[in-house]
Design a protein around this motif. Sequence first.
Motif, PDB file in Angstrom:
ATOM      1  N   ASP A 125      15.746 -40.584  62.472  1.00 17.33           N
ATOM      2  CA  ASP A 125      14.553 -41.435  62.453  1.00 17.33           C
ATOM      3  C   ASP A 125      13.626 -41.081  61.292  1.00 17.33           C
ATOM      4  O   ASP A 125      13.034 -41.962  60.658  1.00 17.33           O
ATOM      5  CB  ASP A 125      13.788 -41.303  63.774  1.00 17.33           C
ATOM      6  N   GLY A 131      12.492 -44.748  54.240  1.00 17.32           N
ATOM      7  CA  GLY A 131      12.987 -45.830  53.404  1.00 17.32           C
ATOM      8  C   GLY A 131      14.046 -45.398  52.414  1.00 17.32           C
ATOM      9  O   GLY A 131      14.613 -46.224  51.698  1.00 17.32           O
ATOM     10  N   GLU A 182      23.775 -54.877  68.502  1.00 20.87           N
ATOM     11  CA  GLU A 182      22.731 -55.904  68.511  1.00 20.87           C
ATOM     12  C   GLU A 182      22.750 -56.730  69.787  1.00 20.87           C
ATOM     13  O   GLU A 182      21.698 -57.129  70.302  1.00 20.87           O
ATOM     14  CB  GLU A 182      22.904 -56.828  67.303  1.00 20.87           C
ATOM     15  N   ASP A 192      12.541 -52.111  69.976  1.00 24.01           N
ATOM     16  CA  ASP A 192      11.836 -52.428  68.729  1.00 24.01           C
ATOM     17  C   ASP A 192      12.768 -52.882  67.602  1.00 24.01           C
ATOM     18  O   ASP A 192      12.553 -52.559  66.433  1.00 24.01           O
ATOM     19  CB  ASP A 192      11.009 -51.226  68.251  1.00 24.01           C
ATOM     20  N   PHE A 194      15.740 -51.963  66.675  1.00 23.37           N
ATOM     21  CA  PHE A 194      16.332 -50.893  65.875  1.00 23.37           C
ATOM     22  C   PHE A 194      17.677 -51.292  65.284  1.00 23.37           C
ATOM     23  O   PHE A 194      17.971 -50.951  64.125  1.00 23.37           O
ATOM     24  CB  PHE A 194      16.501 -49.614  66.703  1.00 23.37           C
ATOM     25  N   GLU A 196      18.799 -54.123  64.230  1.00 28.00           N
ATOM     26  CA  GLU A 196      18.620 -54.967  63.044  1.00 28.00           C
ATOM     27  C   GLU A 196      18.107 -54.144  61.866  1.00 28.00           C
ATOM     28  O   GLU A 196      18.556 -54.311  60.728  1.00 28.00           O
ATOM     29  CB  GLU A 196      17.654 -56.097  63.373  1.00 28.00           C
ATOM     30  N   ARG A 197      17.172 -53.237  62.141  1.00 28.79           N
ATOM     31  CA  ARG A 197      16.634 -52.390  61.080  1.00 28.79           C
ATOM     32  C   ARG A 197      17.701 -51.445  60.529  1.00 28.79           C
ATOM     33  O   ARG A 197      17.727 -51.155  59.328  1.00 28.79           O
ATOM     34  CB  ARG A 197      15.442 -51.586  61.603  1.00 28.79           C
ATOM     35  N   GLU A 198      18.597 -50.998  61.403  1.00 27.94           N
ATOM     36  CA  GLU A 198      19.650 -50.091  60.960  1.00 27.94           C
ATOM     37  C   GLU A 198      20.617 -50.789  60.010  1.00 27.94           C
ATOM     38  O   GLU A 198      21.053 -50.199  59.011  1.00 27.94           O
ATOM     39  CB  GLU A 198      20.401 -49.530  62.166  1.00 27.94           C
ATOM     40  N   GLU A 200      19.889 -53.317  58.045  1.00 27.28           N
ATOM     41  CA  GLU A 200      19.171 -53.509  56.783  1.00 27.28           C
ATOM     42  C   GLU A 200      19.163 -52.211  55.974  1.00 27.28           C
ATOM     43  O   GLU A 200      19.373 -52.223  54.752  1.00 27.28           O
ATOM     44  CB  GLU A 200      17.739 -53.970  57.083  1.00 27.28           C
ATOM     45  N   TRP A 201      18.940 -51.095  56.647  1.00 27.88           N
ATOM     46  CA  TRP A 201      18.924 -49.798  55.964  1.00 27.88           C
ATOM     47  C   TRP A 201      20.309 -49.448  55.428  1.00 27.88           C
ATOM     48  O   TRP A 201      20.452 -48.996  54.288  1.00 27.88           O
ATOM     49  CB  TRP A 201      18.436 -48.726  56.946  1.00 27.88           C
TER      50      TRP A 201
END
Length: 440
Positions: A125, A131, A182, A192, A194, A196-198, A200-201
């Motif tokens: 995390d 970023g 997902e 939150d 996560f 989707e954010r993973e 993207e990262w």
Amino acid sequence: MTGNSLTPGVVAGRLTPEDYVRNFADLHEPLNHHEALVAADRCYFCHDAPCMTACPTSIDIPLFIRQIATGTPEAAAKTIFEQNILGGMCARVCPTETLCEEACVREAAEGKPVNIGLLQRYATDILMASGHHPFTRAPDTGKRIAVVGAGPAGLACAHRLAMHGHRVTIFDARSKPGGLNEFGIAAYKTIDGFAEREVEWLTRIGGIEIRNNQALGRDFTLPELRDGFDAVFLGVGLAGVNALGVDGEHKAGVLDAVGFISELRQADALYNVAIGRDVVVIGGGMTAIDAAVQAKLLGALNVTLVYRRGRDRMNATVFEQDLAASKGVRIITNASPVAVHGNGTVREIEFEYTDDTLTPTGETFRLATDQVFKAIGQALIADGLPDLDGRKIRVSETGRTSLNGVWAGGDCALGGDDLTVTAVAEGRDAAEDIHASLMG
């Protein structure tokens, strides 16, 4: 919708807004800095590390915990991501209690393992929040690889191939990438957005294109991919849901648990998800537990999970079984469904008790219900695939299929244990074999 006003007793908005927030809060609170240091201090840093052997992705667990203990969590995260690029999600959803933590020396000696999963989440995390992407893409090789399926196996495969300098195109049938992470995991395990954010990262490595709403067999064929790309990786998962095979199965209110979990995960607001008053879930795996617990958290009055074998044969871990019980889910074992009753809409479901060999005993019982979720396994549905072994694609240890230039991994492939972490390992290992094959 899973349920609507046309199905009596199945309604949305059973709870207050505060109830939804409380019920679907993070299952495991993340560690703060002090808690992480205390947890890391319990590790013996074993040189032969049984926890590392128990991890399907072979993360160097003693090393990353030592890095946390010495105040370098970003370095710890890179150690994790070198083996498991989806280490953030795995820290949230892996059954660590039956993998690394069960093998922990502290568990054997004291009955209390090092909190490996929470420590892994702490480190990953921190790095993801910064970023920064810890890996650099190699020079472009000119090779193009098609990955079918943007789930854990496909994403892990794509990332490793991109690291090696290949260009990857991911085709996925859904409207957004992530696959099981997902759409198929309980909302309280990964909050939150996560997943989707993973994704993207992960794709910040470069060289990865994702094409959504592209289904194998509908929008393209495997021969077309083989002609247009240097290699193909299949991570299509299991999209089909097994049938109960009993009278009345198609009555209104009898639904699949996978669809229910997916709807809940994609809902704009939890109070829009309809749930019955008396819910019955059939199955004994993680999907069954996730469906049963979330039905209770959405406001169902009575939730009963029924499994055809004994508790010791359930695929869901003891932790998951206890979690369900703690939320008020009743678990009945050694019983199989024999009929669904109701005039067009389910009103009761009938079961017959079985012995340990699944032989019917002749003794039956009925449960009143207005909503039934099937969680008795999923099936592979796709045409023109490589050779199957049973109901999955036959693969070698490195994921090679019967078709030249085609690899496979994850739930659609034979072997493994249908876990996110196993799918990641299979995607990663297939990518290494693809790279070696393409580069001679």
